[in-house]
Design an enzyme around this catalytic site. Sequence first.
Site, PDB file in Angstrom:
ATOM      1  N   THR A 141       0.932  -1.396   0.053  1.00  0.00           N
ATOM      2  CA  THR A 141       0.059   0.082  -0.095  1.00  0.00           C
ATOM      3  C   THR A 141       0.946   1.145  -0.073  1.00  0.00           C
ATOM      4  OG1 THR A 141      -0.019   0.406   2.436  1.00  0.00           O
ATOM      5  CG2 THR A 141      -1.779  -1.381   1.238  1.00  0.00           C
ATOM      6  N   ASP A 142       0.343   2.521  -0.249  1.00  0.00           N
ATOM      7  CA  ASP A 142       1.090   3.714  -0.200  1.00  0.00           C
ATOM      8  C   ASP A 142       1.799   3.947   1.254  1.00  0.00           C
ATOM      9  OD1 ASP A 142       0.218   4.116  -2.785  1.00  0.00           O
ATOM     10  OD2 ASP A 142      -1.380   5.555  -2.223  1.00  0.00           O
ATOM     11  N   CYS A 143       1.325   3.330   2.261  1.00  0.00           N
ATOM     12  CA  CYS A 143       2.017   3.697   3.689  1.00  0.00           C
ATOM     13  C   CYS A 143       2.819   2.393   3.997  1.00  0.00           C
ATOM     14  CB  CYS A 143       0.824   4.264   4.536  1.00  0.00           C
ATOM     15  SG  CYS A 143      -0.588   2.701   4.740  1.00  0.00           S
ATOM     16  N   TYR A 144       2.591   1.456   3.233  1.00  0.00           N
ATOM     17  CA  TYR A 144       3.468   0.130   3.711  1.00  0.00           C
ATOM     18  C   TYR A 144       3.775  -0.532   2.179  1.00  0.00           C
ATOM     19  CZ  TYR A 144       1.351   0.090   8.171  1.00  0.00           C
ATOM     20  OH  TYR A 144       0.720   0.492   9.672  1.00  0.00           O
TER      21      TYR A 144
END
Length: 399
Positions: A141-144
Site C-alpha cells: 500500500t502507499d503507507c506500507y
Amino acid sequence: MRSLAEINDKISRKHAVVLTVEELKARVVEVGITQTAKEVDVVTTGTFEPMESSGAIINLGHTDPPIKIRRCWLDGVPAYSGFGAVDLYLGATQAAEAADGEESRLSVSEPKTQIVKGGGHVIADLIAGKTVQLRAVGQVTDCYPRANFETTISRETINQFYLFNPRNLYQNFIVGVNGGDRPLFTYLGPLQPRLGNAVYSNPGAISPLFNDPDLQLIGIGTRIFLGGGVGYIAWEGTQHFPLQKRLPNQTPIGPAATLALIGDAKQMNPQWVRGCYFKSYGPSLMLGVGVPLPVLTEAVVANCAVQDRDLVAPIVDFSIPRRVRPTFGLVSYAQLKSGRMAIDGKSVRVAPLASIALSRQVARELKQWIEAGTFTLTEPVAPIPQERSFLPQDRWTEF
C-alpha cells in the site's frame, strides 16, 4: 475470618502461612477444617498439562520501508496476521509447513515416526531465548510499500511477546478409551483398541478449579503463576460450561468451567512452557499454571479438603465418531491414579496426560514466591459467569 488486604499485608511482611493444596488436605485430616482455617492464609494449587487452546501475541516492530504483513511463518509455522501491520498471533497447535506446502518434520527418531513442529515448539523456543526464522509477505500500500521480509527474531528483538490463551485450566475433563478394533490417535494421545488403555488429563484433587468449585475465590484480574512467570485471568475460557452436572460436593462430573489466561512470555521460564506433539494428531503446548486461593473463610478450607476419591470423570469411548459419544459411566480420580480400572469386567491400564509430579512442583514454586513476599494476591474486578450454557453447532452443510 480474614480479608485479602490482611493476607497481602502478611505476605509483604513475610508472615503469611502458605500451604500447597496437598499439604492443606493432610493438615485437615490431622486437625480438622476449623483449626486449619485459623492457621492458613493461602493455599497454592497447580497443574502441568497440555493446553492446546493457547497461543502468543507478537509485535515485531516496523521495518524500513514498512510492511503490512498478510502472510507470515515462524520457523515454517504459519502465524495469523489479519490485524495490525506487524502484529501476529501464533497458535500452539498450528503445524509447520515445508516449502511445498506439506507439513514439515521436527525430527525423525525412527523411520516410521514423524513428529511435526508446531506453534507450541516455536513459542517454547522464543521463551528459551532461541532465535526463530521469520518470513513475511506483505500487502503493498502507499503507507506500507514493502512486499516481503525475512529475518531472525528472538524474545529480545521483538516488542510485545505474551501468551493469550483462550481456553486453559479445565475444571475437570474426560477419560478416553477406545472400544473399537483399530488404534485411535487423539488429543489424549494414542488409544489402543478393545479397551487396551485409558488416558485422563486432569490431575485431580491438586487441580486449581476443583478446589474452588463455584469460582468464588477467582475472577477476571486474578493474579496467577503462568508458565513460570506472573499471569492473570483475562476472561471466561471458550467452551466455559459451569452448568455441568455436579456432585453434592459441588464438583462437576465432566468438563465444566474454563479460563482465558494472559501473561508476559518474556518473563516466563522454559521449564514450564514446552512444545509437544501427539502422534498422528498434531502439535500442542505443555503449560504450567498455578492458582493461589486465599483462605477467607472456613468454607475455603472445606472445598480444598476434597480428595481424589471425592472426584469423578466420565469414561468416553472415542471409537464412535460423534460429538456425543457413549460412556462407560464415571470413575473416581483415586481409581484413575491407582493405574488400573475396570470397564465391563475388564481390567484396563490407565495413565495421566498431566504430569502429577510437575503439577505439585508448580504449587510448591508458587508457595515459595508468596512466602518470599514477591507475589501478592489480587481482588477480581469481575466474577467468572456461572450461568453459561454450552451451544453446539447442529446446522451444517456437507462439502
